[in-house]
Design an enzyme around this catalytic site. Structure first.
Site, PDB file in Angstrom:
ATOM      1  N   ILE A 148       3.352  -7.369  -4.193  1.00  0.00           N
ATOM      2  CA  ILE A 148       3.763  -6.635  -2.991  1.00  0.00           C
ATOM      3  C   ILE A 148       5.199  -6.153  -3.135  1.00  0.00           C
ATOM      4  CG2 ILE A 148       4.093  -6.758  -0.496  1.00  0.00           C
ATOM      5  CD1 ILE A 148       1.972  -9.037  -0.513  1.00  0.00           C
ATOM      6  N   ARG A 171      13.853 -13.275 -13.120  1.00  0.00           N
ATOM      7  CA  ARG A 171      13.306 -12.527 -14.254  1.00  0.00           C
ATOM      8  C   ARG A 171      13.217 -11.036 -13.934  1.00  0.00           C
ATOM      9  NH1 ARG A 171       8.168 -10.990 -15.236  1.00  0.00           N
ATOM     10  NH2 ARG A 171       7.410 -12.212 -13.451  1.00  0.00           N
ATOM     11  N   ILE A 226       7.538  -9.725   6.392  1.00  0.00           N
ATOM     12  CA  ILE A 226       6.079  -9.600   6.283  1.00  0.00           C
ATOM     13  C   ILE A 226       5.495 -10.749   5.466  1.00  0.00           C
ATOM     14  CG2 ILE A 226       6.046  -7.098   6.576  1.00  0.00           C
ATOM     15  CD1 ILE A 226       5.817  -6.850   3.518  1.00  0.00           C
ATOM     16  N   ARG A 228       6.215 -14.939   5.568  1.00  0.00           N
ATOM     17  CA  ARG A 228       5.844 -16.031   6.463  1.00  0.00           C
ATOM     18  C   ARG A 228       6.975 -16.260   7.456  1.00  0.00           C
ATOM     19  NH1 ARG A 228       1.480 -15.058   5.464  1.00  0.00           N
ATOM     20  NH2 ARG A 228      -0.225 -16.376   4.720  1.00  0.00           N
ATOM     21  N   ASP A 252       6.496  -9.191  11.491  1.00  0.00           N
ATOM     22  CA  ASP A 252       5.032  -9.224  11.499  1.00  0.00           C
ATOM     23  C   ASP A 252       4.508 -10.658  11.433  1.00  0.00           C
ATOM     24  OD1 ASP A 252       2.470  -7.808  11.424  1.00  0.00           O
ATOM     25  OD2 ASP A 252       2.300  -8.559   9.365  1.00  0.00           O
ATOM     26  N   HIS A 276       0.930  -9.845  12.910  1.00  0.00           N
ATOM     27  CA  HIS A 276       0.500 -10.285  11.578  1.00  0.00           C
ATOM     28  C   HIS A 276      -0.629  -9.390  11.046  1.00  0.00           C
ATOM     29  CE1 HIS A 276       0.377 -14.078   8.830  1.00  0.00           C
ATOM     30  NE2 HIS A 276       0.137 -12.985   8.137  1.00  0.00           N
ATOM     31  N   ILE A 277      -0.359  -8.086  11.034  1.00  0.00           N
ATOM     32  CA  ILE A 277      -1.393  -7.134  10.618  1.00  0.00           C
ATOM     33  C   ILE A 277      -0.933  -6.223   9.484  1.00  0.00           C
ATOM     34  CG2 ILE A 277      -2.606  -7.104  12.827  1.00  0.00           C
ATOM     35  CD1 ILE A 277      -1.102  -4.475  13.450  1.00  0.00           C
TER      36      ILE A 277
END
Length: 316
Positions: A148, A171, A226, A228, A252, A276-277
């Site tokens: 993501i 990294r 987005i 947690r 979110d 939370h979408i």
């Protein structure tokens, strides 16, 4: 082998699985209330990861594999899972397109004043004094450089943004101009315009962001979460907004979900709340089931390599 679903999937997807795996015994249910009485039979349990607690898992005496059709696995009873040697896999990676689009859309919404424009439209207000900004050339920091995070950075590059990644290892990763460790985050916060958290909920990330971090951010910075909700305390975000330590927050995910109706986030002008979408997509289930089928093929053949195998001791 009994494969139990507590995730509701369409008849089309059910038929595809039945046709591809005619020798397996599938039980398709809508939620744990319906699925619970079949736990004792199940060798494989397909879930969203939020409906299996220690007591229910103890009843699943034949369970060998838990397939989570989401990325989040933080609610699973990992101590028992580890003790019993149960395989856990998730659907990490299938969210990158929709969650990156959500992130960029919110960034543009803030800078192009879309909320205000829509309010003016409703009020029939021809106000040409609305001040807009460009995200082009700004700096974005992404906490979490997985699939993501990389997609967010790739899209940001289309706007010629400077991209800074934050990860456990530091990294080098594609689409980021630089990647730093979490311990180095403070050095870059003062120059960052957008801070995007995509971090999972683990022992290492819970309440990782503190008042100190928000004090270091620009007063014009926008914080987007987005990942947690427990990466930062709600009161820390509220204080940062009310004290104008940052300009805006797009949230979110939350410490408590659903967000209570009386929560102060709802009434803050400079906070956008979504339920939370950010990971929603019409292609979600198809992508998740593709991972499940690849892993089921390996599981049937007794192989030890799986896509998105979760480490129970780390919780991700």
């Amino acid at each position: 082998m009994v494969i139990l679903f507590s995730v509701k999937i369409s008849e089309k997807h059910q038929e595809a699985l039945l046709n591809k795996y005619p020798h397996e015994d599938f039980i398709f249910k809508d939620g744990m209330t319906e699925a619970e009485k079949y736990l004792e039979q199940a060798s494989v349990f397909v879930t969203y990861g939020d409906d299996l607690d220690d007591n229910k898992l103890r009843r699943a005496t034949n369970l060998k594999w838990i397939m989570v059709l989401s990325a989040g696995v933080d609610q699973l009873p990992f101590k028992q899972i580890e003790d019993r040697g149960i395989l856990v896999t998730n659907s990490k990676g299938i969210h990158k397109t929709q969650m990156a689009e959500y992130t960029l859309s919110m960034m543009l919404q803030m800078y192009r004043q879309e909320k205000l424009l829509m309010e003016n439209e409703k009020a029939a207000s021809w106000d040409k004094r609305v001040r807009m900004k460009e995200i082009s050339g700004q700096t974005i920091m992404v906490l979490g450089t997985g699939a993501i995070g990389q997609e967010v950075a790739r899209l940001a590059k289309a706007f010629r943004m400077k991209t800074i990644g934050i990860s456990r290892s530091g990294r080098v990763v594609d689409y980021f101009d630089e990647v730093l460790t979490i311990e180095q985050i403070n050095s870059k916060l003062p120059e960052t315009d957008f801070i995007v958290s995509i971090l999972p909920s683990t022992k290492e990330t819970r309440y990782l962001l503190t008042e100190e971090h928000f004090n270091l951010m620009k007063n014009s910075a926008i914080f987007i979460n987005i990942g947690r909700g427990d990466v930062v305390k709600s009161e820390t975000i509220l204080k940062a907004i009310r004290d104008e330590e940052i300009a805006y927050a797009v949230l979110d995910v939350f410490e408590q979900e659903p967000l209570p109706e009386d929560h102060p986030f709802w009434k803050e002008t400079n906070i956008t709340v979504t339920p939370h979408i950010s990971g929603q997509s019409p292609n979600y289930i198809s992508r998740a089931l593709a991972i499940f089928q690849d892993n089921l093929d390996n599981f049937q053949q007794g192989k030890s390599t799986y896509i998105n195998k979760v480490n129970p001791s780390r919780g991700y």
